[in-house]
Motif scaffolding. Structure first.
Motif, short mmCIF file in Angstrom:
data_model
loop_
_atom_site.label_atom_id
_atom_site.label_comp_id
_atom_site.label_asym_id
_atom_site.label_seq_id
_atom_site.Cartn_x
_atom_site.Cartn_y
_atom_site.Cartn_z
N SER A 48 0.83 -1.21 0.00
CA SER A 48 0.00 0.00 0.00
C SER A 48 0.87 1.25 0.00
CB SER A 48 -0.91 0.01 1.22
OG SER A 48 -0.16 0.33 2.38
N GLY A 49 0.25 2.40 -0.29
CA GLY A 49 0.98 3.67 -0.26
C GLY A 49 1.62 3.90 1.10
N LYS A 50 0.90 3.52 2.15
CA LYS A 50 1.41 3.68 3.51
C LYS A 50 2.63 2.78 3.73
CE LYS A 50 -1.53 4.51 7.14
NZ LYS A 50 -2.60 4.13 8.09
N TYR A 53 5.57 4.22 1.98
CA TYR A 53 6.07 5.42 2.66
C TYR A 53 6.93 5.06 3.87
CZ TYR A 53 6.16 9.75 5.32
OH TYR A 53 6.58 10.85 6.02
N ASP A 74 9.44 3.17 -9.47
CA ASP A 74 8.11 3.56 -10.00
C ASP A 74 7.42 4.72 -9.27
OD1 ASP A 74 8.57 1.24 -11.36
OD2 ASP A 74 6.68 0.28 -10.86
N HIS A 75 7.37 4.67 -7.95
CA HIS A 75 6.50 5.55 -7.16
C HIS A 75 7.16 6.91 -6.91
CE1 HIS A 75 4.76 1.63 -6.70
NE2 HIS A 75 3.66 2.19 -6.27
N VAL A 76 6.96 7.81 -7.86
CA VAL A 76 7.58 9.12 -7.79
C VAL A 76 7.09 9.89 -6.55
CG1 VAL A 76 7.86 11.33 -9.00
CG2 VAL A 76 7.87 9.19 -10.29
N ASP A 77 5.82 9.70 -6.19
CA ASP A 77 5.30 10.41 -5.01
C ASP A 77 6.01 9.98 -3.73
OD1 ASP A 77 4.06 7.93 -5.29
OD2 ASP A 77 2.02 8.69 -5.12
N ILE A 78 6.35 8.70 -3.64
CA ILE A 78 7.07 8.21 -2.46
C ILE A 78 8.49 8.81 -2.44
CG2 ILE A 78 7.94 6.16 -1.26
CD1 ILE A 78 4.88 6.32 -1.31
N LEU A 80 9.39 11.63 -3.67
CA LEU A 80 9.26 13.03 -3.25
C LEU A 80 8.95 13.12 -1.76
CD1 LEU A 80 7.12 14.37 -6.26
CD2 LEU A 80 9.56 14.78 -5.85
N ALA A 81 8.08 12.24 -1.29
CA ALA A 81 7.65 12.29 0.12
C ALA A 81 8.80 12.08 1.09
CB ALA A 81 6.55 11.25 0.37
N ASP A 93 5.90 2.84 -16.77
CA ASP A 93 5.67 3.83 -15.72
C ASP A 93 5.42 5.21 -16.33
OD1 ASP A 93 6.04 1.85 -13.76
OD2 ASP A 93 8.20 2.04 -13.97
N LEU A 94 5.38 6.21 -15.48
CA LEU A 94 5.26 7.58 -15.96
C LEU A 94 6.34 7.83 -17.02
CD1 LEU A 94 4.81 9.83 -12.77
CD2 LEU A 94 3.30 9.73 -14.75
N LEU A 102 8.89 16.16 -12.52
CA LEU A 102 8.43 16.03 -11.13
C LEU A 102 9.58 16.00 -10.13
CD1 LEU A 102 5.54 13.37 -11.43
CD2 LEU A 102 5.30 15.82 -10.93
N ASP B 77 1.56 11.25 -7.39
CA ASP B 77 2.47 11.62 -8.49
C ASP B 77 1.69 11.89 -9.79
OD1 ASP B 77 1.88 8.91 -8.55
OD2 ASP B 77 3.97 8.24 -8.72
N SER B 92 -5.03 3.51 3.84
CA SER B 92 -3.81 2.75 3.54
C SER B 92 -2.86 3.48 2.61
CB SER B 92 -4.17 1.41 2.88
OG SER B 92 -5.02 0.69 3.69
N ASP B 93 -3.18 4.71 2.29
CA ASP B 93 -2.35 5.48 1.36
C ASP B 93 -1.32 6.31 2.11
OD1 ASP B 93 -3.78 4.41 -0.79
OD2 ASP B 93 -5.37 5.88 -0.48
#
Lengths: 213, 213
Positions: A48-50, A53, A74-78, A80-81, A93-94, A102, B77, B92-93
């Motif tokens: 999961s995203g959590k 993270y 893959d998970h660009v948001d992670i 960045l986070a 992927d993106l 990004l 992202d 869960s995110d």
């Protein structure tokens, strides 16, 4: 400050093989103490995203104060986070240019290719390194393309315009052949993750790389 | 400029039910012409990063020049990549505070809760709206919690400190009961996605909401 981009022995951590976050942290500590030069977090199963993270955060903390960069698959948001050092993306992927936009220029960007056609399409100015593979059949990546072998790898290595790691089914039995293609480094998953003796597994790979170079 | 946050009838697009990107775009065009007030892209099945990106881009283009916001489920992202109007995350995110930090204050942030305990833990200052559900059993979300029913929903609506949409198994047969709880709006998936007559399905829901309010 940007961490080093030393691709010599690049460890891709699998939470399943390492048995969770603590397992990944322990594997990382032993691996970097014995010569691993880069760490990537990758999860092929449902993570999961959590989960992503907190795993990334723990690894970032583990690598704090070391020259070893943390890459997020893959998970660009992670990435960045947790302010990871880089991102590694594949063909599904993106897009590379969107990812670069990004993450900016302060993070490394790795990109996977599996054949000549994909190599010819690489936007070299936006990519810091390539992942080339699978070299051999692999069990740790479900959507892996056909194995390249070292002959095709040698051809791709000649054509590439940035550093690269070879990946896919590489272990101590074949790592020498891979390094002999002239590639900068090797990425491994199951050759380290889940091994009973992480130190011995890492040292064995590192020694073979040194002998082959 | 921030688009409106009108939760009256919030359509969650499912690529499988809508049969791909073109289906989602067509569904969106008809739905917003007939009263849908917000659009979310959500994929429960395996949707690659590239799939997410091109779907989100197409929807962003479809909603250009309209007051209807585009929300992206989970994938912060992707929301950043296409400059979506908001993000919707679940328990869960990525954590709420981390998500808010990544998207800033110019994008809406929605957060899902399924019970009193989760409602009590909501960081109200960081969240723009809640998704409360599932109200009824649902087939479109695999990891859905136990259905709340309208009695529990009424209690949660009294306690919440921001606008909310009810979600989960809501269709024209029960939407009146849901609106009678006092909630601002309703989110639907299969009550619109995949219907033969999107216009009729949307109008039927909108009319029932108007009558109930």
């Amino acid at each position: 400050m940007k961490k080093q981009l030393d691709l010599t022995l690049y460890l891709v951590l699998d939470p399943l093989l390492c048995e969770g976050i603590n397992g990944m942290v322990n594997t990382t500590k032993i691996a970097i103490a014995n010569g691993v030069t880069a760490i990537q977090l990758r999860s092929e199963q449902t993570f999961s995203g959590k989960d992503w993270y907190y795993a990334a955060l723990a690894l970032k903390e583990t690598l704090k104060g070391t020259p070893i960069p943390l890459f997020i698959n893959d998970h660009v948001d992670i990435a960045l986070a947790v302010d990871a050092d880089g991102v590694h993306i594949g063909q599904s992927d993106l897009p590379v240019d969107v990812t670069r936009q990004l993450i900016g220029n302060k993070k490394w960007l790795g990109f996977s290719i599996s054949n000549h056609q994909q190599l010819n399409a690489v936007p070299w100015q936006k990519v810091d390194y390539l992942g080339i593979g699978p070299i051999y059949p692999t069990a740790t990546k479900k959507d892996a393309a056909k194995a390249l072998g070292t002959k095709q790898l040698t051809e791709l290595v000649k054509l590439k315009q940035c550093p690269a790691v070879a990946i896919g089914g590489i272990d101590e039995s074949n790592i020498t052949d891979v390094i002999h293609t002239g590639i900068e480094g090797v990425a491994v998953v199951s050759a380290i993750c889940g091994k009973k003796d992480i130190q011995q597994a890492t040292l064995s790979l590192i020694n073979k790389i040194k002998q082959a170079k």
